[in-house]
Design an enzyme around this catalytic site. Structure first.
Site, PDB file in Angstrom:
ATOM      1  N   ASN A   5       0.169  -9.399   7.177  1.00  0.00           N
ATOM      2  CA  ASN A   5       0.103  -8.812   5.837  1.00  0.00           C
ATOM      3  C   ASN A   5       1.537  -8.673   5.340  1.00  0.00           C
ATOM      4  O   ASN A   5       2.284  -7.818   5.810  1.00  0.00           O
ATOM      5  CB  ASN A   5      -0.585  -7.437   5.928  1.00  0.00           C
ATOM      6  CG  ASN A   5      -0.576  -6.696   4.602  1.00  0.00           C
ATOM      7  OD1 ASN A   5      -0.176  -7.245   3.568  1.00  0.00           O
ATOM      8  ND2 ASN A   5      -1.007  -5.443   4.623  1.00  0.00           N
ATOM      9  N   LYS A  52       2.578  -7.747   2.517  1.00  0.00           N
ATOM     10  CA  LYS A  52       2.740  -6.653   1.536  1.00  0.00           C
ATOM     11  C   LYS A  52       3.550  -7.157   0.330  1.00  0.00           C
ATOM     12  O   LYS A  52       3.439  -8.328  -0.016  1.00  0.00           O
ATOM     13  CB  LYS A  52       3.356  -5.436   2.227  1.00  0.00           C
ATOM     14  CG  LYS A  52       2.558  -5.039   3.483  1.00  0.00           C
ATOM     15  CD  LYS A  52       2.889  -3.689   4.026  1.00  0.00           C
ATOM     16  CE  LYS A  52       2.023  -3.412   5.252  1.00  0.00           C
ATOM     17  NZ  LYS A  52       2.212  -2.095   5.822  1.00  0.00           N
ATOM     18  N   HIS A  59      -6.844  -1.188   2.455  1.00  0.00           N
ATOM     19  CA  HIS A  59      -5.618  -0.856   3.193  1.00  0.00           C
ATOM     20  C   HIS A  59      -5.201   0.572   2.844  1.00  0.00           C
ATOM     21  O   HIS A  59      -5.353   1.016   1.713  1.00  0.00           O
ATOM     22  CB  HIS A  59      -4.514  -1.847   2.830  1.00  0.00           C
ATOM     23  CG  HIS A  59      -3.343  -1.754   3.758  1.00  0.00           C
ATOM     24  ND1 HIS A  59      -2.404  -0.753   3.661  1.00  0.00           N
ATOM     25  CD2 HIS A  59      -2.984  -2.509   4.821  1.00  0.00           C
ATOM     26  CE1 HIS A  59      -1.507  -0.917   4.629  1.00  0.00           C
ATOM     27  NE2 HIS A  59      -1.834  -1.979   5.353  1.00  0.00           N
ATOM     28  N   GLU A 101      -2.444   1.843   2.252  1.00  0.00           N
ATOM     29  CA  GLU A 101      -1.495   1.954   1.140  1.00  0.00           C
ATOM     30  C   GLU A 101      -2.230   1.931  -0.196  1.00  0.00           C
ATOM     31  O   GLU A 101      -1.835   2.590  -1.147  1.00  0.00           O
ATOM     32  CB  GLU A 101      -0.438   0.838   1.254  1.00  0.00           C
ATOM     33  CG  GLU A 101       0.542   1.136   2.375  1.00  0.00           C
ATOM     34  CD  GLU A 101       1.167  -0.079   3.044  1.00  0.00           C
ATOM     35  OE1 GLU A 101       1.092  -1.189   2.483  1.00  0.00           O
ATOM     36  OE2 GLU A 101       1.717   0.088   4.151  1.00  0.00           O
ATOM     37  N   GLU A 150      -6.154   0.792  11.488  1.00  0.00           N
ATOM     38  CA  GLU A 150      -4.726   0.979  11.245  1.00  0.00           C
ATOM     39  C   GLU A 150      -4.439   2.469  11.079  1.00  0.00           C
ATOM     40  O   GLU A 150      -4.585   3.006   9.966  1.00  0.00           O
ATOM     41  CB  GLU A 150      -4.304   0.246   9.967  1.00  0.00           C
ATOM     42  CG  GLU A 150      -4.491  -1.247  10.012  1.00  0.00           C
ATOM     43  CD  GLU A 150      -3.528  -1.973   9.081  1.00  0.00           C
ATOM     44  OE1 GLU A 150      -2.908  -2.932   9.534  1.00  0.00           O
ATOM     45  OE2 GLU A 150      -3.365  -1.566   7.925  1.00  0.00           O
ATOM     46  N   GLY A 202       4.411   0.986   9.652  1.00  0.00           N
ATOM     47  CA  GLY A 202       5.798   0.927   9.188  1.00  0.00           C
ATOM     48  C   GLY A 202       6.688   2.001   9.779  1.00  0.00           C
ATOM     49  O   GLY A 202       7.801   2.228   9.301  1.00  0.00           O
ATOM     50  N   SER A 241       2.714  -1.064  13.350  1.00  0.00           N
ATOM     51  CA  SER A 241       3.913  -1.307  14.169  1.00  0.00           C
ATOM     52  C   SER A 241       3.658  -2.227  15.361  1.00  0.00           C
ATOM     53  O   SER A 241       4.185  -2.014  16.457  1.00  0.00           O
ATOM     54  CB  SER A 241       4.531   0.024  14.620  1.00  0.00           C
ATOM     55  OG  SER A 241       4.969   0.772  13.498  1.00  0.00           O
TER      56      SER A 241
HETATM   57  P1  13P Z   1       3.511  -2.578  10.096  1.00  0.00           P
HETATM   58  O1  13P Z   1       3.193  -3.649  11.104  1.00  0.00           O
HETATM   59  O2  13P Z   1       4.737  -2.862   9.307  1.00  0.00           O
HETATM   60  O3  13P Z   1       3.493  -1.224  10.712  1.00  0.00           O
HETATM   61  O4  13P Z   1       2.310  -2.606   9.018  1.00  0.00           O
HETATM   62  C1  13P Z   1       1.006  -2.602   9.459  1.00  0.00           C
HETATM   63  C2  13P Z   1       0.104  -2.855   8.311  1.00  0.00           C
HETATM   64  O5  13P Z   1      -0.016  -2.014   7.431  1.00  0.00           O
HETATM   65  C3  13P Z   1      -0.600  -4.136   8.265  1.00  0.00           C
HETATM   66  O6  13P Z   1      -1.584  -4.139   7.283  1.00  0.00           O
END
Ligand code: 13P
Length: 269
Positions: free
Chosen positions: A20, A22, A107, A109, A179, A185, A225
């Site tokens: 992903n 982002k 997601h 976010e 997740e 992150g 992560s």
């Molecule tokens: P990170 O791998 O940067 O922690 O992000 C995970 C994520 O949100 C994948 O959708």
């Protein structure tokens, strides 16, 4: 939390490693990254299924490079309606048009920053399965929810909120991504045991909704992560069927190492 294993039929599920991206990368960097992934991915589509989800702006150019290749293309979000006055949104058929086979839905976010609710995510899921886009449904608890022992309750609410009412045949291709919000992150990965417990719980919920056979066929990815350093142990867990990778998916060498994970070395469950 109780330790659980679901007597997993892991070997029947093909692992899926998804990136992903982002809101990262312009066209040039997208092209560079995908070229390196195409060159470095296991030959002939062997190994895990691979999917990348670039930003909307790069979908077309990435789709061109993935033509005839085994790497799948996904979007990071979509609107449930087919067309209309939804400024700034993208529809399921528009995603199909540019060559997407997968779409990430719910997601954290989007839930946290853009107000996606379980009810809205369910509408998106309905729209995705209608057009045979593979939905990657994201669920996960916040740190506060984990610390107040509400993890399982949150996961149950998110799963039932998005899935209840679907026929299992409609959801044939469903992928779930666990997740934990506190791991995204942050560099703070869930331990393999924490991931396994959550994944086993998710599979139990799926079993409760649709029965054992179907629950065993759904791939449950871990996200938060994931790195080349921790992927092997995570992938050794009986209910971890893949990874949804954020930051580490932007670095070709590291992402290729994640794709080439070595499971089974340190299984703890
Ligand atoms: P990170 O791998 O940067 O922690 O992000 C995970 C994520 O949100 C994948 O959708």
């Amino acid at each position: 939390m109780a330790n659980m294993s679901t007597g997993s039929a892991k070997s029947l599920r093909r692992p899926l490693i998804a990136g992903n991206w982002k809101m990262n990368l312009g066209l040039k960097d997208s092209v560079d990254l995908v070229r390196q992934l195409v060159d470095g991915a296991p030959a002939g589509g062997s190994g895990p299924e691979i999917m990348v989800a670039p930003p909307f702006t790069a979908l077309t150019v990435v789709a061109e490079l993935l033509k005839g290749k085994s790497i799948k293309l996904g979007a990071q979000n979509m609107h449930p309606e087919a067309s209309g006055a939804f400024t700034g949104e993208v529809s399921p058929s528009q995603l199909l048009d540019v060559g997407c086979s997968h779409v990430i839905l719910g997601h954290s976010e989007r839930r946290r920053m853009f107000g996606d609710t379980d009810a809205f995510i369910k509408k998106k899921l309905q729209a995705a399965v209608k057009l045979k886009l593979v939905p990657v449904l994201c669920i996960g608890e916040t740190l506060e929810e984990r610390e107040s022992n509400r993890t399982f309750r949150v996961l149950e609410t998110q799963i039932k909120g998005a899935l209840e009412g679907f026929a299992p045949t409609d959801l044939a291709q469903l992928v779930v991504a666990y997740e934990p919000v506190w791991a995204i992150g942050t560099g703070k990965t869930a331990t393999p045991d924490q991931a396994q417990q959550a994944h086993a719980f998710v599979r139990q919920q799926l079993k409760g909704l649709y029965g054992e056979g179907w629950a065993q066929s759904v791939r449950i990815l871990y996200g938060g992560s994931v790195t080349p350093e921790n992927v092997d142990e995570l992938m050794s867990q009986p209910d971890v069927d893949g990874a949804l990778v954020g930051g580490a998916s932007l670095k070709p060498v590291g992402f290729l190492r994640i794709i080439n994970f070595k499971a089974g070395t340190k299984a703890s469950a």
